[in-house]
Design an enzyme around this catalytic site. Structure first.
Site, PDB file in Angstrom:
ATOM      1  N   ASP A 384       0.831  -1.198   0.000  1.00  0.00           N
ATOM      2  CA  ASP A 384       0.000   0.000   0.000  1.00  0.00           C
ATOM      3  C   ASP A 384       0.871   1.255   0.000  1.00  0.00           C
ATOM      4  O   ASP A 384       1.769   1.403   0.843  1.00  0.00           O
ATOM      5  CB  ASP A 384      -0.903  -0.016   1.239  1.00  0.00           C
ATOM      6  CG  ASP A 384      -1.923   1.104   1.230  1.00  0.00           C
ATOM      7  OD1 ASP A 384      -2.788   1.095   0.345  1.00  0.00           O
ATOM      8  OD2 ASP A 384      -1.842   1.978   2.108  1.00  0.00           O
ATOM      9  N   GLU A 413       1.318  -0.583  -5.121  1.00  0.00           N
ATOM     10  CA  GLU A 413       0.089   0.181  -5.296  1.00  0.00           C
ATOM     11  C   GLU A 413       0.477   1.657  -5.252  1.00  0.00           C
ATOM     12  O   GLU A 413       0.430   2.301  -4.205  1.00  0.00           O
ATOM     13  CB  GLU A 413      -0.930  -0.173  -4.203  1.00  0.00           C
ATOM     14  CG  GLU A 413      -2.289   0.477  -4.382  1.00  0.00           C
ATOM     15  CD  GLU A 413      -2.446   1.770  -3.574  1.00  0.00           C
ATOM     16  OE1 GLU A 413      -3.415   2.500  -3.846  1.00  0.00           O
ATOM     17  OE2 GLU A 413      -1.617   2.058  -2.688  1.00  0.00           O
TER      18      GLU A 413
END
EC number: 2.4.99.16
Length: 655
Positions: A384, A413
């Protein structure tokens, strides 16, 4: 590099060789370099390479590219995971020099007397070559040398045996004044690093129950979520990605749609990681036990799915790290720990980690956490917001993990600036999210994909039509046909693609003012009636299953380097192809970007890219409808979004 012979612009090379280039097991990796020499003597180039075991692989001779470019090309095919190295060598090739000179002189009418020195020099070269060729060819080479010396033979008989050795001595050349580059690195991953189909769901929503106002009645668990696994597998996905499954902070917990105040029953955001119940190495107690999680992973494996976990390096205010290591966080002038902000947005439920404070301690703890989950069977991590952490940290972490577990994969990401996204790929991330979502015209998509193909040595794209954070306007307004269009593009353009649960139900209601879903699953439970939607014919699941079946059955779709675009005279249409390097398999896709009206277009195909001569005709079979067409260089197409907005065609030679 400048030695006896210059060797320049070697590829693949990432950041001038600072980082390894990327490949997967079985991939044909193109190696090229520019090399040249003075005068008219022949130059040869070759690739020397060795595997992770340190064993040298057979030398690969390079071939010259376009005349006058001095560019040399070869391909290598690594066959195991790990770090490979290669170098390019340039050398004088006396046999080719001799061959070229002698054939030109004979063509000019020169006789044995004129060629006396040339014939003698050729015999010397062949005597050297006899020691280099396989034992079974040695006598043939020596016999050719003897013929060159035999003055009693006619010129044709003296020279012909030596000239016929060209193919053999291409493979086993006499090499003079060898110049070698420094070694370049190539990291080779397992095939799933390049070819994969991802599906994301929240375990807490599977099997959950909510009141009419959306407030939770029952929390999903690993046991109830496991019941969804067969349906995900039936759609043909092979990676099941779970958002964070750790305890969720209670301090400053967010309510539905990221509201600042949460009710006593609100479940909060899984990305606000950690509470008194544990941190990044713990499981949310309402999801179940460690054994429940292991059973979930085993069931996924039984259905051909590999579980990927989210690695989000941030903390809720009540995460154990906040109490145990306050030095890992930024302290504001008022003495409070800084929470996450993306002005004007505020995320009071999340504390970012300051990686410049006690970097050694943070590194050791994160590595421990990653290895904790590897020990539970996790070999894929979706990371993330990696672009908000230092790149040198990620480089260290990824390669520490690769030392002991080379099959672990990391998906970045990162929807951010191009240089940062490229940098994450260069330092070791296996795959990356991309700008695919925001490329909404044929021209934009073609240009972007051509950029990605040019970057394939360090950045592997993973195309997602939607995520929990992103519901693009094209899906908000495009209707069900647009869901088909974006799925076709994502699944066919790149070897790796993914989508977030609810896509197959055409979920498209936006949260006003932002590019995300209303009643966002990040902040509340969202159970779905999967069976009811499919029974009523309101599910895209059968179409997604067909796309993934087409991907599996056509090896041409397993690669990115082979993506080629073809011209079409309608800007609402895109046409591209992929040809498998090892088989006749070729896939040709024509897709509309218009989800509201039918579009006509005239295609002009680059037939050599499909493996055909310009004049040839061939048969194409639409894998979506079963229709068969007779095609050539120029073809007319009509795509209706309310039947099928795309052709996915396999190409076959006419019988």
């Amino acid at each position: 590099m400048v030695g006896r012979f210059p060797i320049e612009d070697v590829t693949p090379s990432v950041a001038c060789g600072r980082y390894p280039a990327k490949a997967v097991v079985g991939e044909l990796v193109p190696v090229s370099a520019t090399s040249y020499r003075e005068g008219h003597a022949a130059l040869g180039c070759s690739v020397r390479w060795q595997g992770p075991d340190g064993v040298e692989r057979p030398v690969v001779r390079m071939t010259a590219g376009e005349f006058g470019s001095d560019r040399w090309h070869a391909t290598i095919r690594p066959d195991t995971e790990g770090r490979w190295i290669f170098a390019v060598e340039a050398f004088g090739d006396p046999y080719l020099t001799w061959w070229d000179a002698v054939t030109k002189k004979i063509d000019a009418g020169q006789g044995p007397e004129d060629l006396a020195n040339d014939l003698a020099e050729g015999a010397l070269v062949l005597e050297q070559a006899a020691a280099l060729v396989p034992a079974g060819d040695r006598e043939r080479v020596l016999a050719a040398a003897g013929s060159l010396k035999d003055k009693d033979l006619p010129l044709f008989e003296r020279v012909s045996p030596a000239l016929r050795l060209r193919d053999l001595l291409w493979e086993y050349p006499v090499r003079e004044q060898v110049t070698r580059t420094t070694s370049y690195q190539l990291w080779v991953d397992r095939k799933k690093a390049l070819f994969s189909a991802w599906y994301e769901f929240f375990p807490r929503s599977e099997g959950a129950e909510v009141k009419p106002d959306g407030s939770p009645l029952r929390h999903g668990t690993f046991v109830t979520a496991a019941e969804r696994i067969p349906a995900v597998a039936a759609m043909g996905f092979d990676v099941l990605y779970l958002p964070p499954i750790h305890p969720i902070g209670k301090v400053n917990r967010k309510g539905p749609n990221n509201s600042v105040v949460a009710g006593p029953a609100d479940v909060g955001s899984p990305w606000a990681i950690g509470s008194t119940e544990g941190g990044h190495d713990a499981l949310h107690p309402e999801l179940g036990s460690d054994e429940d999680f292991r059973a979930f992973v085993r069931k996924a494996e039984e259905h051909g799915l590999e579980v990927a976990l989210d690695l989000a390096l941030q903390c809720a205010p009540d995460h154990p790290w906040v109490q145990e290591h306050p030095e890992w966080f930024t302290i504001r002038p008022d003495g409070q720990i800084a929470y996450a902000e993306n002005p004007p947005k505020k995320y009071q439920d999340i504390y970012p980690i300051n990686f410049d404070r006690d970097p050694e301690g943070i590194r050791a703890e994160v590595l421990r956490v990653v290895r904790h989950w590897i020990a539970r069977g996790i070999k894929i991590f979706r990371v993330d917001n990696p672009h908000t952490k230092p790149l040198n940290f990620w480089r260290w972490l990824i390669w520490q993990v690769k030392k002991t577990d080379p099959d672990v994969l990391f998906l970045a990401e990162a929807f951010t600036r191009p240089a940062m996204m490229a940098g994450l790929g260069k330092i070791g991330f296996t795959q990356s999210y991309t700008y695919f979502t925001w490329r909404t015209s044929a021209r934009e998509m073609r240009e972007y994909c051509e950029e990605l193909v040019a970057s394939v040595d360090y950045m592997r794209p993973n195309f997602w039509p939607n995520t929990p954070d992103i519901l693009h306007e094209s899906l908000q307004r495009g209707g069900p046909p647009m869901f088909k269009i974006r799925a076709v593009l994502a699944s066919m353009l790149t070897p790796s693609w993914g989508l977030y649960a609810g896509y197959e139900l055409f979920e498209h209601e936006p949260r006003p003012g932002v590019e995300e879903y209303l009643d966002n699953e990040k902040y509340q439970l969202r159970p779905r009636d999967w069976a009811g939607a499919e029974a009523a014919g309101r599910s895209l699941a059968p179409f997604l299953a067909r796309l993934n079946r087409i991907r599996r059955e056509n090896p041409a779709l397993h690669w990115l380097r082979n993506l080629r675009f073809h011209d079409v005279d309608n800007p609402s249409l895109i046409c591209f192809s992929k040809k498998d390097p090892d088989s006749p398999n070729t896939v040709l896709v024509v897709c509309s970007f218009d989800s509201l009206t039918a579009q006509w277009g005239n295609l002009t195909l680059d037939l050599p890219a499909l493996g055909y001569e310009w004049h040839e005709r061939f048969t194409v079979r639409d894998e979506l409808t079963g229709a068969v067409y007779d095609w050539g260089q120029h073809n007319a197409v009509r795509l209706d979004p309310f039947t099928e907005p795309a052709h996915i065609l396999t190409v076959h030679r006419r019988v």
